[in-house]
Design a protein around this motif. Structure first.
Motif, PDB file in Angstrom:
ATOM      1  N   ALA A   7       0.634  -1.194  -0.082  1.00 25.51           N
ATOM      2  CA  ALA A   7       0.034  -0.238   0.009  1.00 25.51           C
ATOM      3  C   ALA A   7       1.061   1.315  -0.105  1.00 25.51           C
ATOM      4  O   ALA A   7       1.925   1.485   0.685  1.00 25.51           O
ATOM      5  CB  ALA A   7      -0.820   0.133   1.261  1.00 25.51           C
ATOM      6  N   VAL A   8       0.519   2.168  -0.716  1.00 26.61           N
ATOM      7  CA  VAL A   8       0.843   3.545  -0.712  1.00 26.61           C
ATOM      8  C   VAL A   8      -0.039   4.529  -0.721  1.00 26.61           C
ATOM      9  O   VAL A   8      -1.066   4.585  -1.534  1.00 26.61           O
ATOM     10  CB  VAL A   8       1.622   3.891  -2.076  1.00 26.61           C
ATOM     11  N   ASN A   9      -0.055   5.285   0.525  1.00 25.03           N
ATOM     12  CA  ASN A   9      -1.296   6.142   0.857  1.00 25.03           C
ATOM     13  C   ASN A   9      -1.084   7.272   1.755  1.00 25.03           C
ATOM     14  O   ASN A   9       0.037   7.420   2.081  1.00 25.03           O
ATOM     15  CB  ASN A   9      -2.352   5.150   1.413  1.00 25.03           C
ATOM     16  N   ARG A  10      -2.065   7.953   2.306  1.00 24.51           N
ATOM     17  CA  ARG A  10      -1.785   9.169   2.945  1.00 24.51           C
ATOM     18  C   ARG A  10      -0.958  10.361   2.375  1.00 24.51           C
ATOM     19  O   ARG A  10      -0.064  11.047   3.098  1.00 24.51           O
ATOM     20  CB  ARG A  10      -1.362   8.789   4.282  1.00 24.51           C
ATOM     21  N   LEU A  11      -1.081  10.170   0.911  1.00 26.45           N
ATOM     22  CA  LEU A  11      -0.306  11.601   0.396  1.00 26.45           C
ATOM     23  C   LEU A  11      -0.632  12.979   0.877  1.00 26.45           C
ATOM     24  O   LEU A  11      -1.601  13.275   1.061  1.00 26.45           O
ATOM     25  CB  LEU A  11      -0.461  11.356  -1.185  1.00 26.45           C
ATOM     26  N   SER A  12       0.632  13.794   1.055  1.00 26.80           N
ATOM     27  CA  SER A  12       0.298  14.913   1.599  1.00 26.80           C
ATOM     28  C   SER A  12       1.471  15.798   0.884  1.00 26.80           C
ATOM     29  O   SER A  12       2.488  15.464   0.868  1.00 26.80           O
ATOM     30  CB  SER A  12       0.456  14.829   3.139  1.00 26.80           C
ATOM     31  N   VAL A  24       4.310   4.206   2.820  1.00 18.63           N
ATOM     32  CA  VAL A  24       4.542   3.081   2.258  1.00 18.63           C
ATOM     33  C   VAL A  24       4.578   1.899   2.950  1.00 18.63           C
ATOM     34  O   VAL A  24       5.530   1.631   3.800  1.00 18.63           O
ATOM     35  CB  VAL A  24       5.685   3.158   1.285  1.00 18.63           C
ATOM     36  N   ASP A  25       3.513   1.195   3.079  1.00 19.65           N
ATOM     37  CA  ASP A  25       3.118   0.245   4.252  1.00 19.65           C
ATOM     38  C   ASP A  25       3.482   0.645   5.621  1.00 19.65           C
ATOM     39  O   ASP A  25       4.015   0.163   6.479  1.00 19.65           O
ATOM     40  CB  ASP A  25       4.115  -1.111   4.020  1.00 19.65           C
ATOM     41  N   ASP A  26       2.843   2.056   5.574  1.00 20.24           N
ATOM     42  CA  ASP A  26       2.843   2.650   6.885  1.00 20.24           C
ATOM     43  C   ASP A  26       4.043   3.246   7.398  1.00 20.24           C
ATOM     44  O   ASP A  26       4.344   4.165   8.293  1.00 20.24           O
ATOM     45  CB  ASP A  26       2.269   1.814   8.159  1.00 20.24           C
ATOM     46  N   ALA A  27       5.174   3.215   6.712  1.00 12.45           N
ATOM     47  CA  ALA A  27       6.484   3.942   6.647  1.00 12.45           C
ATOM     48  C   ALA A  27       6.592   5.037   5.966  1.00 12.45           C
ATOM     49  O   ALA A  27       6.200   5.261   4.846  1.00 12.45           O
ATOM     50  CB  ALA A  27       7.678   2.929   6.094  1.00 12.45           C
ATOM     51  N   GLU A  44      17.549   7.487  10.665  1.00 18.48           N
ATOM     52  CA  GLU A  44      16.889   7.038  11.836  1.00 18.48           C
ATOM     53  C   GLU A  44      15.289   6.975  11.344  1.00 18.48           C
ATOM     54  O   GLU A  44      14.697   7.992  11.023  1.00 18.48           O
ATOM     55  CB  GLU A  44      16.939   8.072  13.078  1.00 18.48           C
ATOM     56  N   THR A  45      14.605   5.721  11.501  1.00 15.87           N
ATOM     57  CA  THR A  45      13.485   5.517  11.059  1.00 15.87           C
ATOM     58  C   THR A  45      12.466   6.165  11.989  1.00 15.87           C
ATOM     59  O   THR A  45      12.270   5.905  13.119  1.00 15.87           O
ATOM     60  CB  THR A  45      13.186   3.919  10.939  1.00 15.87           C
ATOM     61  N   PRO A  46      11.580   7.036  11.360  1.00 12.67           N
ATOM     62  CA  PRO A  46      10.686   7.711  12.357  1.00 12.67           C
ATOM     63  C   PRO A  46       9.461   6.768  12.689  1.00 12.67           C
ATOM     64  O   PRO A  46       9.095   5.681  11.816  1.00 12.67           O
ATOM     65  CB  PRO A  46       9.878   8.721  11.474  1.00 12.67           C
ATOM     66  N   PRO A  47       8.724   6.943  13.698  1.00 11.81           N
ATOM     67  CA  PRO A  47       7.530   6.124  13.849  1.00 11.81           C
ATOM     68  C   PRO A  47       6.527   5.885  12.647  1.00 11.81           C
ATOM     69  O   PRO A  47       6.508   6.665  11.871  1.00 11.81           O
ATOM     70  CB  PRO A  47       6.687   6.655  15.188  1.00 11.81           C
ATOM     71  N   THR A  48       6.005   4.711  12.869  1.00  5.35           N
ATOM     72  CA  THR A  48       4.976   4.481  11.591  1.00  5.35           C
ATOM     73  C   THR A  48       3.850   5.405  11.825  1.00  5.35           C
ATOM     74  O   THR A  48       3.621   5.921  12.724  1.00  5.35           O
ATOM     75  CB  THR A  48       4.609   2.877  11.509  1.00  5.35           C
ATOM     76  N   VAL A  49       3.344   5.337  10.668  1.00  8.38           N
ATOM     77  CA  VAL A  49       1.972   6.427  10.308  1.00  8.38           C
ATOM     78  C   VAL A  49       0.884   5.438  10.601  1.00  8.38           C
ATOM     79  O   VAL A  49       0.549   4.468   9.958  1.00  8.38           O
ATOM     80  CB  VAL A  49       1.753   7.146   8.887  1.00  8.38           C
ATOM     81  N   GLY A  65      -0.300  10.954  13.196  1.00 10.12           N
ATOM     82  CA  GLY A  65      -0.401  10.170  14.225  1.00 10.12           C
ATOM     83  C   GLY A  65       0.203   8.924  14.253  1.00 10.12           C
ATOM     84  O   GLY A  65       0.313   8.209  13.322  1.00 10.12           O
ATOM     85  N   HIS A  66       1.074   8.530  15.298  1.00  9.06           N
ATOM     86  CA  HIS A  66       1.667   7.221  15.599  1.00  9.06           C
ATOM     87  C   HIS A  66       0.760   6.804  16.892  1.00  9.06           C
ATOM     88  O   HIS A  66       1.138   7.310  17.997  1.00  9.06           O
ATOM     89  CB  HIS A  66       3.170   7.215  15.750  1.00  9.06           C
ATOM     90  N   GLU A  67      -0.137   5.933  16.623  1.00 11.60           N
ATOM     91  CA  GLU A  67      -0.864   5.555  17.942  1.00 11.60           C
ATOM     92  C   GLU A  67      -1.673   6.509  18.379  1.00 11.60           C
ATOM     93  O   GLU A  67      -2.302   7.280  17.725  1.00 11.60           O
ATOM     94  CB  GLU A  67      -0.265   4.455  18.855  1.00 11.60           C
ATOM     95  N   SER A  68      -1.263   7.160  19.588  1.00  9.40           N
ATOM     96  CA  SER A  68      -1.842   8.082  20.409  1.00  9.40           C
ATOM     97  C   SER A  68      -1.004   9.364  20.308  1.00  9.40           C
ATOM     98  O   SER A  68      -1.401  10.553  21.055  1.00  9.40           O
ATOM     99  CB  SER A  68      -2.332   7.746  21.688  1.00  9.40           C
ATOM    100  N   ALA A  69       0.088   9.122  19.824  1.00  8.98           N
ATOM    101  CA  ALA A  69       0.919  10.473  19.676  1.00  8.98           C
ATOM    102  C   ALA A  69       0.806  11.307  18.448  1.00  8.98           C
ATOM    103  O   ALA A  69       1.080  10.626  17.377  1.00  8.98           O
ATOM    104  CB  ALA A  69       2.518   9.873  19.844  1.00  8.98           C
ATOM    105  N   LEU A  70       0.913  12.592  18.613  1.00  7.80           N
ATOM    106  CA  LEU A  70       1.104  13.380  17.382  1.00  7.80           C
ATOM    107  C   LEU A  70       2.625  13.556  17.225  1.00  7.80           C
ATOM    108  O   LEU A  70       3.300  14.064  18.418  1.00  7.80           O
ATOM    109  CB  LEU A  70       0.434  14.825  17.799  1.00  7.80           C
TER     110      LEU A  70
END
Length: 126
Positions: A7-12, A24-27, A44-49, A65-70
């Motif tokens: 999946a590729v999504n959440r484009l901004s 891309v697969d939440d990365a 350094e990989t940021p948290p997943t989307v 958002g990564h779970e409940s964190a902005l």
């Protein structure tokens, strides 16, 4: 374009840097419109989307958002920080450029205001 991805999504679009940001697969991945190519993955990989969207504020960051964190991530360096914790997982998110972010957690919608100026994330160690 992304071997093995499902999946590729959440484009901004980031107007400040002229980048298209996507999950891309939440990365988090970044496409440089000026160079017409994908930027390499961050060191350094940021948290997943995990939110259903991402937001921009006319700065060099993306907010999601990564779970409940902005989370906000510097789109050139990949440095990131947790801006704040919400009471539940973050779903949709949007913004008014240079101003606030709106996000939903369950059935509640929140307006997040940032101090002006909001400090940059240090991108180099002293």
């Amino acid at each position: 374009a992304f071997d093995g991805a499902s999946a590729v999504n959440r484009l901004s679009y980031n107007v400040h840097l002229n980048y298209v940001v996507m999950a891309v697969d939440d990365a988090l991945r970044v496409f440089d419109i000026n160079a017409m190519r994908m930027r390499p993955p961050f060191d350094e990989t940021p948290p997943t989307v995990t939110s259903t969207a991402m937001a921009q504020r006319n700065d060099p960051y993306v907010y999601y958002g990564h779970e409940s964190a902005l989370v906000r991530v510097h789109l050139d360096s990949g440095t990131w920080e947790k801006v704040l914790d919400m009471p539940t997982d973050i779903g949709p998110i949007t913004s008014i450029l240079e101003e606030e972010i709106y996000l939903a957690c369950g059935v509640h919608v929140y307006k997040i205001r940032f101090p002006d100026p909001y400090p940059d994330i240090p991108t180099q160690t002293p």
